[in-house]
Design an enzyme around this catalytic site. Structure first.
Site, PDB file in Angstrom:
ATOM      1  N   GLU A   1       0.819  -1.215   0.000  1.00  0.00           N
ATOM      2  CA  GLU A   1       0.000   0.000   0.000  1.00  0.00           C
ATOM      3  C   GLU A   1       0.856   1.270   0.000  1.00  0.00           C
ATOM      4  OE1 GLU A   1      -2.649  -0.709   3.376  1.00  0.00           O
ATOM      5  OE2 GLU A   1      -4.041  -1.748   2.059  1.00  0.00           O
TER       6      GLU A   1
ATOM      7  N   GLU B   1     -12.363  -2.975  12.267  1.00  0.00           N
ATOM      8  CA  GLU B   1     -12.406  -2.172  11.040  1.00  0.00           C
ATOM      9  C   GLU B   1     -13.558  -2.561  10.112  1.00  0.00           C
ATOM     10  OE1 GLU B   1      -8.743  -2.209   8.863  1.00  0.00           O
ATOM     11  OE2 GLU B   1      -9.573  -1.072   7.181  1.00  0.00           O
TER      12      GLU B   1
ATOM     13  N   ASP C   1      -8.490  -8.986   3.648  1.00  0.00           N
ATOM     14  CA  ASP C   1      -8.226  -7.964   4.656  1.00  0.00           C
ATOM     15  C   ASP C   1      -9.283  -7.971   5.765  1.00  0.00           C
ATOM     16  OD1 ASP C   1      -7.028  -5.857   5.904  1.00  0.00           O
ATOM     17  OD2 ASP C   1      -7.696  -4.327   4.502  1.00  0.00           O
TER      18      ASP C   1
HETATM   19  C1  GCU Z   1      -5.991  -2.342   5.853  1.00  0.00           C
HETATM   20  C2  GCU Z   1      -6.314  -1.076   6.576  1.00  0.00           C
HETATM   21  C3  GCU Z   1      -5.172  -0.119   6.540  1.00  0.00           C
HETATM   22  C4  GCU Z   1      -3.911  -0.824   7.045  1.00  0.00           C
HETATM   23  C5  GCU Z   1      -3.676  -2.081   6.278  1.00  0.00           C
HETATM   24  C6  GCU Z   1      -2.538  -2.923   6.817  1.00  0.00           C
HETATM   25  O1  GCU Z   1      -5.900  -2.123   4.487  1.00  0.00           O
HETATM   26  O2  GCU Z   1      -7.446  -0.493   6.005  1.00  0.00           O
HETATM   27  O3  GCU Z   1      -5.491   0.978   7.340  1.00  0.00           O
HETATM   28  O4  GCU Z   1      -2.829   0.022   6.939  1.00  0.00           O
HETATM   29  O5  GCU Z   1      -4.810  -2.882   6.330  1.00  0.00           O
HETATM   30  O6  GCU Z   1      -2.831  -3.934   7.436  1.00  0.00           O
HETATM   31  O7  GCU Z   1      -1.391  -2.606   6.636  1.00  0.00           O
END
Ligand code: GCU
Length: 660
Positions: free
Chosen positions: A268, A375, A347
């Site tokens: 990400e 979440e 996720d």
């Molecule tokens: C999810 C979450 C993010 C987090 C990511 C992770 O995508 O929404 O906020 O950073 O997981 O586990 O790294």
């Protein structure tokens, strides 16, 4: 801000028959962890039984004894409890074991469990039992639903009484490692490994150590560039390795108890070894070598996927990516590297299959990562007791060998005989008065720790313990809250996304229904619904994800007949008219579960309402408000999902209920 004691609110119970004679505690060795254990016992006995316990140096006059004893089978963290001839004795080989044993005795007092003359022995199941905080240094919490951080504020580290009380809560359920900062390490957080923050970290680490907890930090893979002015973070460059070696030497001199680091790399948008054409093994091993002289661990996350998938591309699959990226590297990681794998391949959805990386790696240390910050499971405004889900994950057979092949076996070290393994949870705490926003969400924090410590406990046993410790002994209170907790995960699943398909939430903040929210987004999570049916084809003819499992799992998922129905749409595209084992069509199942789920949410709110007067007013009202919201929100979910699929399929509800 004031705060409460959660399950450590020792409730007066003068009816309790104290099983030991006298009012003195004796310990045969002293250290700061034993001191903490003794103080905790004193506090609990005073608050529960109204008795002041003094300390004695004379073993004969003690009613409670803490004794260190060589016993390799128990190890440093295991303990024995025995109550005979008016003496309650806790023995362990280590101070940590004595602390855990003391908390166990306290729990027995809280729950009125009888102390026995027979030895009760317990040893933690998972070697590493960790909490991952996603706290940012400005005080915000990524995916935090219970206020701000109690570790950070305005780029400063907070160390105060709350740090200690947090450590008490964590230690009381056996947590032995805590990562205090968010996995997304940016801005000031990159500097946590710099000298500027060392004093506060030292103080925090000492408090943690007192409670048997090792401090861990998340780190920024690009730190050599951001802090060190190097022009690269290439793990295969000598200057970069040297920079990390020097940094770790400096850090460990000041923080000798530092457990190690958690790393989110090439995920990400976070930096990582891919930038330099290197592998995750190159990246992790470089860091592992830097911390090895200090017995540090590198916990490397496997949450690596392409978040820019083109919707026309039906072969690329986010679910595949963890395995595709890491499986080829099996055997290449250093001994002090642990791969941290989310329970499912996507996720933290309400329902996912178990990640095929469990059992897929034969020569690599692994940790399971679960998320108790809710979440995707109601963000601590909905009740969702997650321990039943975690138990299902742990019981999953991977078939990586003939026996000892479950996820539990893998993460407790039974499969490979390793100790660098365990379970981590993205934690649900914040600086709210009650720590977890929703009072009932504390059951997940408590339950997570208890489950890691003893994976053979049932979700129900754990819930019962938590309820008594938190709310006391009223029968009706116990029964109704137990019922709410035990139904909550399934209820949540019923009124949200159906049959394992997941998502259908508002993108970004992940709350509330939005069937197409992610369908038309860049993140690559699809339900592929059209007017005939829905689901993602993950078999051989589709993305091939099912083939990442070992047999017989691969065939089980591949075949629509044998695929567990709760995961049907995760693995298969099926028409709305597809008949499920219940005899219902897929579309009718969607309608029915959504009506049921919303009804169950209303029922939970009623259950709680009927406890008025039996629960402290402040707590009662706090929970009542959230349940009232959940009840309304469940209806919104029901109506959005049902109406969407009714209009897509044009198949009416057999029971003629209102669908818009
Ligand atoms: C999810 C979450 C993010 C987090 C990511 C992770 O995508 O929404 O906020 O950073 O997981 O586990 O790294």
């Amino acid at each position: 801000m004031g705060y409460e004691s959660a399950w450590l609110s020792y409730k007066e119970n003068h009816t309790l028959k104290i099983p030991w004679n006298g009012s003195k505690i004796y310990a045969d060795t002293w250290g700061k962890t034993i001191e903490a254990a003794v103080t905790e016992l004193q506090r609990a006995v005073k608050e529960i039984c109204g008795m002041d316990m003094g300390i004695t140096g004379q073993e004969e006059e003690a009613g409670i004894l803490l004794k260190k004893e060589q016993d390799n089978a128990l190890g440093e963290e295991g303990y024995k409890i025995q109550c005979r001839d008016g003496r309650l004795t806790v023995t362990s080989q280590g101070e940590k074991g004595l602390l855990y044993g003391s908390f166990a005795c306290i729990r027995m007092l809280q729950t009125k469990e009888e102390f026995s003359a027979e030895e009760k022995t317990e040893k933690p199941s998972a070697p590493l039992r960790m909490l991952n905080h996603w706290d940012n240094m400005d005080g915000s919490i990524e995916r935090g639903y219970s206020g701000n951080s109690f570790f950070f504020e305005d780029n400063k580290i907070l160390v105060n009484e709350r740090t200690r009380d947090y450590a008490r809560l964590a230690a009381s359920v056996g947590i032995n490692g805590v990562v205090i900062n968010n996995v997304n390490v940016k801005d000031r957080a990159t500097w946590l490994i710099d000298e500027v923050y060392q004093k506060e970290l030292q103080r925090m680490s000492e408090i943690f150590e007192t409670y048997g907890i090792q401090l861990f930090l998340s780190l920024n893979f690009a730190a050599p560039m951001e802090l060190g002015n190097l022009d690269s973070a290439d793990p295969c460059k000598e200057a970069v390795q040297q920079w990390w070696n020097d940094k770790m030497q400096e850090l460990y001199t000041r923080l000798p108890n530092l457990g190690g680091f958690l790393v989110k790399a090439d995920s990400e948008g976070r930096p990582g070894p891919f930038t330099y054409g290197r592998t995750h093994a190159d990246g992790a091993n470089m860091l592992a070598d830097a911390v090895a002289p200090y017995h540090g661990k590198i916990i490397w996350r496997c949450f690596v996927y392409n978040c820019q998938q083109d919707w026309r591309d039906r072969k690329t699959d986010r679910a595949r990516s963890g395995y595709d990226n890491f499986r080829p590297l099996d055997g290449q990681f250093r001994e002090n590297v642990i791969l941290q794998v989310k329970n499912g391949p996507m996720d933290f959805q309400v329902r996912e299959p178990v990640s095929p990386l469990f059992g897929g790696m034969e020569k690599t240390n692994e940790m399971l990562e679960v998320q108790i910050a809710q979440e995707y499971t109601g963000q601590q405004r909905h009740v969702c007791y997650l321990i039943p889900m975690f138990q299902e994950v742990l019981k999953f057979r991977t078939y990586c060998q003939e026996d000892r092949d479950t996820v539990e076996d893998i993460v407790t070290g039974k499969t490979m005989g390793n100790t660098n393994c365990g379970i981590a949870a993205v934690i649900n705490t914040g600086n709210d008065e009650n720590w977890t926003g929703h009072d009932l969400a504390a059951a997940n924090f408590f339950g997570f720790g208890r489950l890691c410590f003893n994976t053979s406990l049932s979700a129900e046993e754990i819930a019962k313990e938590w309820i008594v410790c938190t709310f006391g002994h009223d029968r009706e209170v116990q029964e109704k809250i137990l019922q709410m907790l035990m139904m909550s995960w399934k209820t949540y699943e019923k009124y949200t996304s159906p049959l394992g398909i997941g998502w259908m939430v508002n993108p970004n903040y992940h709350y509330g229904p939005n069937v197409d929210g992610y369908e038309y987004d860049r993140w690559g999570t699809y339900h592929r619904a059209d007017h005939l049916g829905m689901g993602v084809c993950r078999g051989k003819k589709g993305t091939g994800y099912a083939q990442q499992y070992r047999e017989p799992n691969a065939s089980m998922y591949e075949n629509v007949q044998t695929c567990p129905e709760e995961l049907l749409l995760f693995f298969h595209y099926v028409p709305y008219t597809y008949q499920l084992k219940t005899g219902k069509t897929m579309i009718q199942h969607i309608y029915d579960t959504h009506f049921e789920g919303a009804e169950e949410a209303a029922y939970m709110a009623d259950l709680w309402d009927s406890l008025e007067g039996k629960i402290e007013t402040k707590v009662f009202e706090r929970v009542q408000k959230r349940l009232a919201h959940q009840k309304e929100h469940a209806k919104e979910w029901r109506d959005q999902i049902n109406s969407y699929f009714y209009r897509k399929s044009m198949i009416p509800d057999e029971k003629h209920r209102t669908i818009y």
